[in-house]
Design an enzyme around this catalytic site. Structure first.
Site, PDB file in Angstrom:
ATOM      1  N   ASP A  16       0.836  -1.198   0.000  1.00 43.67           N
ATOM      2  CA  ASP A  16       0.000   0.000   0.000  1.00 43.67           C
ATOM      3  C   ASP A  16       0.869   1.245   0.000  1.00 43.67           C
ATOM      4  O   ASP A  16       0.945   1.971   0.995  1.00 43.67           O
ATOM      5  CB  ASP A  16      -0.923  -0.004   1.234  1.00 43.67           C
ATOM      6  CG  ASP A  16      -1.927  -1.139   1.173  1.00 43.67           C
ATOM      7  OD1 ASP A  16      -2.339  -1.495   0.061  1.00 43.67           O
ATOM      8  OD2 ASP A  16      -2.305  -1.660   2.233  1.00 43.67           O
ATOM      9  N   LYS A  38       0.550  -8.206  -2.272  1.00 42.14           N
ATOM     10  CA  LYS A  38      -0.775  -7.722  -2.702  1.00 42.14           C
ATOM     11  C   LYS A  38      -0.602  -6.361  -3.363  1.00 42.14           C
ATOM     12  O   LYS A  38      -0.049  -5.434  -2.770  1.00 42.14           O
ATOM     13  CB  LYS A  38      -1.715  -7.604  -1.500  1.00 42.14           C
ATOM     14  CG  LYS A  38      -3.086  -7.043  -1.864  1.00 42.14           C
ATOM     15  CD  LYS A  38      -4.100  -7.297  -0.765  1.00 42.14           C
ATOM     16  CE  LYS A  38      -4.295  -6.136   0.166  1.00 42.14           C
ATOM     17  NZ  LYS A  38      -5.061  -5.021  -0.399  1.00 42.14           N
ATOM     18  N   ASP A  65      -5.523  -7.120  -6.116  1.00 41.83           N
ATOM     19  CA  ASP A  65      -6.760  -6.768  -5.391  1.00 41.83           C
ATOM     20  C   ASP A  65      -7.555  -5.739  -6.203  1.00 41.83           C
ATOM     21  O   ASP A  65      -7.529  -4.548  -5.923  1.00 41.83           O
ATOM     22  CB  ASP A  65      -6.368  -6.206  -4.017  1.00 41.83           C
ATOM     23  CG  ASP A  65      -7.552  -6.094  -3.083  1.00 41.83           C
ATOM     24  OD1 ASP A  65      -8.640  -6.604  -3.436  1.00 41.83           O
ATOM     25  OD2 ASP A  65      -7.415  -5.494  -2.002  1.00 41.83           O
ATOM     26  N   LYS A  67     -11.013  -6.093  -6.996  1.00 41.93           N
ATOM     27  CA  LYS A  67     -12.438  -6.047  -6.612  1.00 41.93           C
ATOM     28  C   LYS A  67     -13.327  -5.729  -7.814  1.00 41.93           C
ATOM     29  O   LYS A  67     -14.102  -4.762  -7.805  1.00 41.93           O
ATOM     30  CB  LYS A  67     -12.671  -5.033  -5.492  1.00 41.93           C
ATOM     31  CG  LYS A  67     -11.891  -5.335  -4.214  1.00 41.93           C
ATOM     32  CD  LYS A  67     -12.315  -4.420  -3.085  1.00 41.93           C
ATOM     33  CE  LYS A  67     -11.585  -4.671  -1.792  1.00 41.93           C
ATOM     34  NZ  LYS A  67     -10.157  -4.278  -1.838  1.00 41.93           N
ATOM     35  N   LEU A  69     -16.318  -5.586 -10.371  1.00 42.91           N
ATOM     36  CA  LEU A  69     -17.791  -5.694 -10.358  1.00 42.91           C
ATOM     37  C   LEU A  69     -18.297  -4.974 -11.591  1.00 42.91           C
ATOM     38  O   LEU A  69     -18.120  -3.756 -11.722  1.00 42.91           O
ATOM     39  CB  LEU A  69     -18.375  -5.049  -9.086  1.00 42.91           C
ATOM     40  CG  LEU A  69     -19.906  -4.974  -9.009  1.00 42.91           C
ATOM     41  CD1 LEU A  69     -20.526  -6.372  -8.991  1.00 42.91           C
ATOM     42  CD2 LEU A  69     -20.348  -4.208  -7.766  1.00 42.91           C
ATOM     43  N   ASP A  70     -18.910  -5.736 -12.524  1.00 41.95           N
ATOM     44  CA  ASP A  70     -19.415  -5.129 -13.768  1.00 41.95           C
ATOM     45  C   ASP A  70     -20.323  -6.161 -14.425  1.00 41.95           C
ATOM     46  O   ASP A  70     -20.584  -7.222 -13.837  1.00 41.95           O
ATOM     47  CB  ASP A  70     -18.221  -4.756 -14.680  1.00 41.95           C
ATOM     48  CG  ASP A  70     -18.531  -3.563 -15.564  1.00 41.95           C
ATOM     49  OD1 ASP A  70     -19.637  -3.554 -16.172  1.00 41.95           O
ATOM     50  OD2 ASP A  70     -17.706  -2.645 -15.652  1.00 41.95           O
ATOM     51  N   THR A  74     -17.810  -8.065 -19.348  1.00 38.77           N
ATOM     52  CA  THR A  74     -16.640  -7.243 -18.973  1.00 38.77           C
ATOM     53  C   THR A  74     -15.811  -7.949 -17.900  1.00 38.77           C
ATOM     54  O   THR A  74     -14.577  -7.979 -17.969  1.00 38.77           O
ATOM     55  CB  THR A  74     -17.125  -5.863 -18.467  1.00 38.77           C
ATOM     56  OG1 THR A  74     -17.945  -5.290 -19.480  1.00 38.77           O
ATOM     57  CG2 THR A  74     -15.971  -4.941 -18.155  1.00 38.77           C
ATOM     58  N   THR A 124     -21.469  -0.592   7.675  1.00 34.67           N
ATOM     59  CA  THR A 124     -22.241  -0.988   8.859  1.00 34.67           C
ATOM     60  C   THR A 124     -23.622  -1.458   8.405  1.00 34.67           C
ATOM     61  O   THR A 124     -23.972  -1.343   7.219  1.00 34.67           O
ATOM     62  CB  THR A 124     -22.434   0.227   9.788  1.00 34.67           C
ATOM     63  OG1 THR A 124     -23.204   1.209   9.059  1.00 34.67           O
ATOM     64  CG2 THR A 124     -21.103   0.833  10.204  1.00 34.67           C
ATOM     65  N   GLY A 211      -0.086  -5.325   6.183  1.00 29.87           N
ATOM     66  CA  GLY A 211       0.470  -4.137   5.541  1.00 29.87           C
ATOM     67  C   GLY A 211       1.455  -3.437   6.443  1.00 29.87           C
ATOM     68  O   GLY A 211       2.618  -3.845   6.579  1.00 29.87           O
ATOM     69  N   ARG A 212       0.971  -2.355   7.106  1.00 27.52           N
ATOM     70  CA  ARG A 212       1.845  -1.448   7.854  1.00 27.52           C
ATOM     71  C   ARG A 212       2.771  -2.085   8.883  1.00 27.52           C
ATOM     72  O   ARG A 212       3.914  -1.630   9.039  1.00 27.52           O
ATOM     73  CB  ARG A 212       0.992  -0.349   8.487  1.00 27.52           C
ATOM     74  CG  ARG A 212       0.486   0.621   7.429  1.00 27.52           C
ATOM     75  CD  ARG A 212      -0.698   1.392   7.891  1.00 27.52           C
ATOM     76  NE  ARG A 212      -1.886   0.533   8.058  1.00 27.52           N
ATOM     77  CZ  ARG A 212      -3.070   0.969   8.425  1.00 27.52           C
ATOM     78  NH1 ARG A 212      -3.247   2.243   8.680  1.00 27.52           N
ATOM     79  NH2 ARG A 212      -4.085   0.142   8.519  1.00 27.52           N
TER      80      ARG A 212
HETATM   81  O1  C5P Z   1      -1.711  -1.981   7.053  1.00 27.12           O
HETATM   82  P1  C5P Z   1      -2.708  -3.066   7.331  1.00 27.12           P
HETATM   83  O2  C5P Z   1      -2.088  -4.358   7.812  1.00 27.12           O
HETATM   84  O3  C5P Z   1      -3.854  -2.598   8.186  1.00 27.12           O
HETATM   85  O4  C5P Z   1      -3.282  -3.370   5.868  1.00 27.12           O
HETATM   86  C1  C5P Z   1      -4.229  -4.339   5.617  1.00 27.12           C
HETATM   87  C2  C5P Z   1      -4.488  -4.490   4.139  1.00 27.12           C
HETATM   88  O5  C5P Z   1      -5.664  -5.287   3.987  1.00 27.12           O
HETATM   89  C3  C5P Z   1      -4.772  -3.187   3.404  1.00 27.12           C
HETATM   90  O6  C5P Z   1      -4.322  -3.371   2.047  1.00 27.12           O
HETATM   91  C4  C5P Z   1      -6.270  -3.073   3.429  1.00 27.12           C
HETATM   92  O7  C5P Z   1      -6.791  -2.335   2.360  1.00 27.12           O
HETATM   93  C5  C5P Z   1      -6.670  -4.539   3.319  1.00 27.12           C
HETATM   94  N1  C5P Z   1      -7.988  -4.859   3.840  1.00 27.12           N
HETATM   95  C6  C5P Z   1      -8.374  -4.600   5.159  1.00 27.12           C
HETATM   96  N2  C5P Z   1      -9.611  -4.963   5.595  1.00 27.12           N
HETATM   97  C7  C5P Z   1     -10.443  -5.578   4.760  1.00 27.12           C
HETATM   98  C8  C5P Z   1     -10.092  -5.857   3.467  1.00 27.12           C
HETATM   99  C9  C5P Z   1      -8.829  -5.490   3.021  1.00 27.12           C
HETATM  100  O8  C5P Z   1      -7.602  -4.055   5.934  1.00 27.12           O
HETATM  101  N3  C5P Z   1     -11.597  -5.976   5.219  1.00 27.12           N
END
Ligand code: C5P
Length: 241
Positions: A16, A38, A65, A67, A69-70, A74, A124, A211-212
């Site tokens: 990301d 990813k 990733d 996602k 939808l179409d 397509t 939600t 990710g982070r």
């Molecule tokens: O940085 P972090 O570990 O929070 O990143 C999680 C990754 O998973 C990001 O790419 C985020 O967009 C993705 N993601 C998420 N929750 C979801 C679906 C995807 O955090 N329900």
């Protein structure tokens, strides 16, 4: 060794970052400690598909990733092109049968794994009602997971909390991919409902997205190794029970 390799194939590192240059810098630092990356919409819009091609050539697995939808035609053509690229995992939205069926046709015999996004986790019950949907988020996740399975899709993306419920309903040969994973005691960032790799694997997750905690670590490779070690230990415990 084999166990670590297996665990490494279950860790998906989310790239990301806004530019391919930053992604490549990170990939270079992670080296052999990460096998699956990813690539999402942000990076795709900044040259991420070329990066995906390079990673695949270098022997890495790519989780694209998108996602999708179409309309069916397509989706089918877009999925076929993703399969041609050689990505290992591709996301599509899991709303309706026509999208899912088209994705399965587009994937053909390529072996690429299709993963349906059931309900985005930022939605939600009130948001679903605005969409005209009266099911609770949990019931809708389950409904869409069952639909995805019935259509021949390989799995879903779900939070760790949902993984357990979905696993009990859909059985074992269906992939559950969980994001929102943190090591015990580490920063949550903006995630609300996190799980440790151990509890996600115990709840039935097959693959985890991080990710982070890795990409922003002082030493990303060291952080990745810590996740792999936790996953390996959880897999051992799971196979022992
Ligand atoms: O940085 P972090 O570990 O929070 O990143 C999680 C990754 O998973 C990001 O790419 C985020 O967009 C993705 N993601 C998420 N929750 C979801 C679906 C995807 O955090 N329900």
């Amino acid at each position: 060794m084999e166990n670590l390799e297996r665990a490494r194939n279950k860790l998906i590192v989310a790239l990301d970052v806004p530019t391919v240059e930053e992604a490549e810098n990170l990939i270079g630092r992670l080296g052999d400690d990460v096998s699956v990356y990813k690539i999402g919409l942000e990076l795709v819009m900044a040259g991420g598909l070329e990066l995906a091609r390079r990673l695949i050539r270098e022997g890495k697995q790519v989780f694209l990733d998108m996602k999708f939808l179409d309309i069916g035609h397509t989706v089918e053509r877009a999925v076929a092109n993703a399969a041609e690229l050689g990505v290992t995992y591709l996301t599509i939205h899991g709303h309706d049968r026509k999208t899912l069926d088209a994705a399965v046709v587009g994937r053909g015999s390529s072996g690429m794994k299709l993963l349906a996004v059931t309900v985005l986790t930022n939605l939600t019950a009130a948001d679903l009602e605005i969409q005209g949907n009266r099911l609770s988020p949990a019931d809708l996740v389950l409904h869409r997971a069952q639909l995805a399975r019935a259509c021949g899709v390989d799995g879903i993306v779900a939070s760790g909390q949902e993984a357990d419920m979905v696993r009990r309903e859909v059985g074992s040969d269906f992939l559950i991919v969980t994001p929102g994973i943190r090591l015990p005691g580490s920063a949550l960032d903006d995630q609300q409902r996190v799980m440790t790799p151990d509890s996600a694997v115990a709840a039935g997750a097959d693959l985890i997205v991080v990710g982070r905690p890795i990409t922003r670590a002082d030493d990303p490779a060291d952080a990745a190794r810590a996740f792999v070690a936790h996953i390996a230990a959880a897999l051992e415990r799971r196979s022992a029970t």
